[in-house]
Design a protein around this motif. Structure first.
Motif, PDB file in Angstrom:
ATOM      1  N   GLU A  31       0.821  -1.203   0.000  1.00 20.44           N
ATOM      2  CA  GLU A  31       0.000   0.000   0.000  1.00 20.44           C
ATOM      3  C   GLU A  31       0.856   1.254   0.000  1.00 20.44           C
ATOM      4  O   GLU A  31       0.570   2.223  -0.697  1.00 20.44           O
ATOM      5  CB  GLU A  31      -0.922  -0.004   1.221  1.00 20.44           C
ATOM      6  CG  GLU A  31      -2.354  -0.259   0.836  1.00 20.44           C
ATOM      7  CD  GLU A  31      -3.234  -0.467   2.062  1.00 20.44           C
ATOM      8  OE1 GLU A  31      -4.379  -0.021   2.031  1.00 20.44           O
ATOM      9  OE2 GLU A  31      -2.756  -1.075   3.058  1.00 20.44           O
ATOM     10  N   THR A  32       1.915   1.218   0.797  1.00 18.36           N
ATOM     11  CA  THR A  32       2.809   2.366   0.855  1.00 18.36           C
ATOM     12  C   THR A  32       3.390   2.650  -0.524  1.00 18.36           C
ATOM     13  O   THR A  32       3.441   3.800  -0.967  1.00 18.36           O
ATOM     14  CB  THR A  32       3.947   2.098   1.864  1.00 18.36           C
ATOM     15  OG1 THR A  32       3.368   1.770   3.126  1.00 18.36           O
ATOM     16  CG2 THR A  32       4.832   3.318   2.015  1.00 18.36           C
ATOM     17  N   ASN A  35       0.732   4.175  -2.793  1.00 18.18           N
ATOM     18  CA  ASN A  35       0.512   5.584  -2.468  1.00 18.18           C
ATOM     19  C   ASN A  35       1.639   6.451  -2.998  1.00 18.18           C
ATOM     20  O   ASN A  35       1.395   7.520  -3.546  1.00 18.18           O
ATOM     21  CB  ASN A  35       0.393   5.782  -0.948  1.00 18.18           C
ATOM     22  CG  ASN A  35      -0.868   5.151  -0.415  1.00 18.18           C
ATOM     23  OD1 ASN A  35      -1.809   4.880  -1.176  1.00 18.18           O
ATOM     24  ND2 ASN A  35      -0.914   4.907   0.889  1.00 18.18           N
ATOM     25  N   GLU A  38       1.278   7.407  -6.523  1.00 19.93           N
ATOM     26  CA  GLU A  38       0.303   8.432  -6.877  1.00 19.93           C
ATOM     27  C   GLU A  38       0.871   9.843  -6.810  1.00 19.93           C
ATOM     28  O   GLU A  38       0.495  10.707  -7.602  1.00 19.93           O
ATOM     29  CB  GLU A  38      -0.920   8.328  -5.961  1.00 19.93           C
ATOM     30  CG  GLU A  38      -1.883   7.252  -6.433  1.00 19.93           C
ATOM     31  CD  GLU A  38      -3.031   7.061  -5.467  1.00 19.93           C
ATOM     32  OE1 GLU A  38      -3.324   7.999  -4.706  1.00 19.93           O
ATOM     33  OE2 GLU A  38      -3.625   5.962  -5.462  1.00 19.93           O
ATOM     34  N   THR A  39       1.757  10.073  -5.861  1.00 21.37           N
ATOM     35  CA  THR A  39       2.301  11.417  -5.717  1.00 21.37           C
ATOM     36  C   THR A  39       3.589  11.621  -6.500  1.00 21.37           C
ATOM     37  O   THR A  39       3.970  12.746  -6.797  1.00 21.37           O
ATOM     38  CB  THR A  39       2.643  11.702  -4.241  1.00 21.37           C
ATOM     39  OG1 THR A  39       3.108  10.496  -3.646  1.00 21.37           O
ATOM     40  CG2 THR A  39       1.426  12.205  -3.504  1.00 21.37           C
TER      41      THR A  39
END
Lengths: 158, 158
Positions: A31-32, A35, A38-39
């Motif tokens: 998950e990290t 995420n 995405e950025t």
DNA sequence: AATAATTGTTAGCAAAGGCTAAACTATTTG
DNA sequence: CAAATAGTTTAGCCTTTGCTAACAATTATT
């Protein structure tokens, strides 16, 4: 079925066949990473815009396009997004500028980037390779690791 | 306009405000990262399937879904892709298996992953953090850097 | 054996990030 | 100043990776 008991993980580590981490931890690792992805691109744009402003005084879409090896159309679309996110201000056919928030992000990204790059060089990686690796790695290095890298770099160049 | 001359880059490096690399090199950095992103997910799946097979004897879609924290539908779709790419063989409602090529990929990924993870631990990063960082970093570390990391790890744990 | 629970699949949707082609604006040059 | 060139934007398309909901198959339980 069968094999669904939780193996009693050995204290901390093993050699090559490290045991699988418990499900929740494993999930959190992925998950990290998701995420971060995405950025990542956003940060790359903002960082590059900051660099262009700093080194050239202006940041034009065409420059971004050639430095990122992407079409101008793609850059244009991305700029709209950065605008919506409140990271840049842009007037059509004019240079871009960073908002306060954009500047903060650019600053942070550049700092991370530099730490990773200098660390790799201090480790003994050749400059060209270090630059490529740093570009990919910078978004995946935790603050903890970053601090350690920084200390390492400081103590390895007089 | 103005500022469009190529600044005469200083020999190799500087402190924080490192000069912008020449356009082609800069472009190549980003391209490398983009390419890595394309294979990244695939490699993660293959690596995880390999790990599940090794540690549990079987790799079920449900396990992958919970360990990656994505829906089963997503996994199902992905498996179809891995199949098309000739990396796994799958029969509905049965465990997955890796093809020869899949095994090679899993092996390579795991090796990289381990090198990065052990390196981070040797550097002094806490286990949990090291695992998260390794997961993100592994696809962005060149062979050159990997070799250096490996040597470092060897010489830093008796 | 029938039912419940788990596991897997499919269909359909959305967002991100690419691309090309075409239209438009600005700047430079003849 | 008109034409050419360079830069920017828009429209429309594609692929990837996620999701939810509905359905199907398998396995486990009573």
């Amino acid at each position: 079925m069968s094999d669904h008991e939780q193996q009693p993980l050995p204290p901390t580590s093993r050699q090559s066949g490290d045991a699988l981490p418990p499900v929740e931890q494993h999930a959190q690792q992925y998950e990290t990473v998701r995420n971060a992805h995405e950025t990542e691109l956003i940060e790359d744009y903002v960082e590059l815009i900051g660099d262009l402003l700093r080194h050239r005084g202006e940041a034009r879409a065409a420059d971004i396009a050639s430095r990122m090896a992407v079409s101008q159309a793609t850059v244009s679309k991305m700029i709209r997004r950065l605008n919506e996110l409140g990271l840049v201000t842009s007037r059509p056919y004019r240079s871009l500028f960073l908002t306060e928030e954009g500047q903060r992000m650019a600053e942070t990204s550049r700092a991370r980037h530099d730490i990773v790059l200098h660390f790799l060089r201090a480790l003994g990686v050749r400059d060209t390779t270090a630059r490529i690796d740093a570009e990919g790695m910078e978004h995946h290095v935790s603050d903890e690791t970053l601090t350690i890298m920084q200390r390492f770099t400081e103590s390895h160049q007089p």
